[in-house]
Design an enzyme around this catalytic site. Structure first.
Site, PDB file in Angstrom:
ATOM      1  N   ASP A  14     -35.105 -46.829 123.407  1.00 57.12           N
ATOM      2  CA  ASP A  14     -36.563 -47.031 123.099  1.00 57.12           C
ATOM      3  C   ASP A  14     -37.235 -46.043 124.117  1.00 57.12           C
ATOM      4  OD1 ASP A  14     -36.106 -48.764 120.760  1.00 57.12           O
ATOM      5  OD2 ASP A  14     -37.033 -50.335 121.849  1.00 57.12           O
ATOM      6  N   ASN A  44     -31.549 -55.651 119.588  1.00 60.31           N
ATOM      7  CA  ASN A  44     -32.744 -56.588 119.815  1.00 60.31           C
ATOM      8  C   ASN A  44     -32.216 -57.912 119.315  1.00 60.31           C
ATOM      9  OD1 ASN A  44     -34.127 -54.399 120.888  1.00 60.31           O
ATOM     10  ND2 ASN A  44     -35.503 -54.385 119.365  1.00 60.31           N
ATOM     11  N   GLU A 139     -32.098 -50.533 109.170  1.00 59.00           N
ATOM     12  CA  GLU A 139     -32.072 -49.346 110.211  1.00 59.00           C
ATOM     13  C   GLU A 139     -30.423 -48.773 110.210  1.00 59.00           C
ATOM     14  OE1 GLU A 139     -35.609 -49.442 113.305  1.00 59.00           O
ATOM     15  OE2 GLU A 139     -33.849 -50.290 114.119  1.00 59.00           O
ATOM     16  N   ASN A 180     -42.058 -59.100 107.059  1.00 60.79           N
ATOM     17  CA  ASN A 180     -43.411 -59.369 107.466  1.00 60.79           C
ATOM     18  C   ASN A 180     -44.485 -59.279 106.207  1.00 60.79           C
ATOM     19  OD1 ASN A 180     -43.902 -56.464 107.168  1.00 60.79           O
ATOM     20  ND2 ASN A 180     -43.724 -56.149 109.302  1.00 60.79           N
ATOM     21  N   GLY A 247     -40.710 -59.276 115.877  1.00 54.96           N
ATOM     22  CA  GLY A 247     -39.939 -59.526 114.835  1.00 54.96           C
ATOM     23  C   GLY A 247     -38.775 -59.949 114.947  1.00 54.96           C
ATOM     24  N   ASP A 248     -37.901 -59.046 116.083  1.00 57.81           N
ATOM     25  CA  ASP A 248     -36.529 -59.225 116.254  1.00 57.81           C
ATOM     26  C   ASP A 248     -36.242 -60.629 117.037  1.00 57.81           C
ATOM     27  OD1 ASP A 248     -36.220 -56.851 114.929  1.00 57.81           O
ATOM     28  OD2 ASP A 248     -36.511 -55.634 116.719  1.00 57.81           O
ATOM     29  N   SER A 278     -42.816 -63.143 123.553  1.00 61.76           N
ATOM     30  CA  SER A 278     -42.181 -62.055 123.431  1.00 61.76           C
ATOM     31  C   SER A 278     -43.405 -61.061 123.718  1.00 61.76           C
ATOM     32  CB  SER A 278     -41.129 -61.459 122.416  1.00 61.76           C
ATOM     33  OG  SER A 278     -41.691 -61.315 121.428  1.00 61.76           O
ATOM     34  N   SER A 287     -38.429 -58.699 127.064  1.00 60.30           N
ATOM     35  CA  SER A 287     -39.508 -59.582 126.858  1.00 60.30           C
ATOM     36  C   SER A 287     -38.869 -60.873 126.188  1.00 60.30           C
ATOM     37  CB  SER A 287     -40.458 -59.017 125.906  1.00 60.30           C
ATOM     38  OG  SER A 287     -40.072 -59.095 124.643  1.00 60.30           O
TER      39      SER A 287
END
Ligand code: RIB
Length: 305
Positions: A14, A44, A139, A180, A247-248, A278, A287
Site C-alpha cells: 500500500d 490484511n 482481488e 458492505n 472491513g478486513d 482499527s 492498525s
C-alpha cells in the site's frame, strides 16, 4: 478438530498518501505524509486473524521484487503461514495507491500484478480440506474464486470486495457472505441505504443459497441475516483517522472468533469492536490490535452489543 483458517487472496504493497483533502482533476496540492505499508485484502484479513491468535495459512502470489519480499516477511512476522505464497515472474507484486483525507476516508487504486495469477492449482487441496474455514475476497481472478467455492468441502466465507457483479448461482453454498452496503446493492440490484433495505437485500441472497449474510455498515456496525433471524450490532463512536482495512479487520476477527468459539453472535460483536478500533489508527495491518488489547476493549465500559 481443525482450527486452521485458510485465506486465499491478495497481497499488496500500500502506497499511502495522507492529505488534508484530495485534489480535484487537474489540480496539484501538497500532501501531509507518505508511507509504504503492507496491505491487500487477503493479507490484511490473514494478519488480523493471526494477531488475535488464529492459526492462519495464506495462499497467494507476489512478484519477484522488494514489495513481494517484504510482504512475505510481514506475513511471517505476524504469525501467518506463508508456505503457500508463491512467486510469479514477469509481473510486479500487487500495489495499491491510497489517498487518505482528513476525515479518514480513503480512495484506493489497485494494480493486481501477481494477484491476477492466482489459480485453483495454487491451492494445496490437503490444506483446503483440512481447514476450519476458507476466506476469500475478490482481488484475485473471479474464476479462481468460483472454482474454490465449488471445490471447498469446508465452510467458505466470501468478502465480495472490491465490488463487482457476481453470478449468484456460483455463490450457492457459501456459508458466510460479508459485503458492505455498496457491494450488497451491486450483488442484489436492490437499494441498501436504509437498514430495512439491507435486510430485504440480504434475504434475497439467503434465498439464493447463502447461509448467512453479514452486511457491514461502517459507523452503523453490522447486521446479520439468516433464513430465520436478523441481528444488528451497533458500532461504538470513534474518531476516524484512516478507514483503510477496517472491513478486513472485521473479517479477520470474525473468522478467528468463529473458528475458536463456534459462536456467530460473539464473533459479530467482537468483529464490530475490532474494526471500529482499527479506524482510529493509520494504515491497515498496522492498525490491528492483538488479542490482549481486544480483550481489554471487550471488557471495558463500552463492551456489549
Ligand atoms: O481493504 C483494504 C485494502 O484494499 C488495502 O490494503 C489495499 O491493498 C486494497 O487491497
Amino acid at each position: 478438530m481443525s482450527r486452521t483458517i485458510v485465506v486465499i487472496g491478495s497481497i499488496n504493497a500500500d502506497l499511502v498518501t495522507f492529505t488534508d483533502r484530495v485534489p480535484a482533476g487537474g489540480e496539484t496540492i501538497i500532501a501531509r505524509d507518505f508511507a509504504i505499508l503492507p496491505g491487500g485484502k487477503g493479507a490484511n484479513q490473514a494478519v488480523a486473524a493471526a494477531r488475535l491468535g488464529g492459526v492462519v495459512e495464506m495462499v497467494g502470489r507476489v512478484g519477484i521484487d522488494p514489495f513481494g519480499q517484504s510482504s512475505r516477511a510481514g506475513l511471517v512476522a505476524a504469525g501467518v503461514g506463508a508456505g503457500q505464497v508463491l512467486e510469479t515472474s514477469g509481473v510486479s507484486s500487487g500495489v495499491a495507491t491510497i489517498l487518505v483525507d482528513d476525515s479518514g476516508e480513503n480512495r484506493i487504486l489497485v494494480v493486481p500484478g501477481a494477484n491476477a495469477h492466482v489459480t485453483l492449482d495454487d491451492v494445496d487441496t490437503g490444506l483446503l480440506d483440512a481447514a476450519a474455514l476458507v476466506v476469500l475476497q475478490l482481488e484475485i481472478p473471479i474464476e479462481t474464486v468460483y472454482a474454490i467455492i465449488a471445490r471447498s468441502r469446508v465452510p467458505v466465507l466470501l468478502n465480495p470486495a472490491p465490488a463487482v457483479a457476481l453470478d449468484a448461482a456460483k455463490l450457492r453454498g457459501v456459508a458466510f457472505l460479508v459485503p458492505n452496503q455498496g457491494e450488497l446493492a451491486l450483488l442484489t440490484g436492490l437499494p441498501t441505504r436504509r437498514m430495512d433495505d439491507v435486510v430485504v437485500a440480504a434475504r434475497k441472497l439467503v434465498r439464493q443459497g447463502i447461509g448467512t449474510v453479514i452486511t457491514t455498515l461502517g459507523a452503523g456496525g453490522a447486521v446479520l441475516v439468516t433464513a430465520t433471524r436478523v441481528a444488528h450490532v451497533e458500532a461504538p463512536m470513534v474518531v476516524a483517522v484512516d478507514s483503510t482495512g477496517a472491513g478486513d479487520a472485521f473479517i479477520g476477527c470474525f473468522a478467528q472468533t468463529l473458528v475458536e468459539t463456534g459462536d456467530v453472535d460473539a464473533a459479530l460483536v467482537r468483529a464490530v469492536r475490532y474494526a471500529s478500533l482499527s479506524v482510529t489508527r493509520a494504515g491497515a495491518q498496522g492498525s490491528y490490535a492483538d488479542a490482549a488489547e481486544l480483550g481489554r476493549l471487550m471488557s471495558g465500559p463500552d463492551a456489549g452489543g
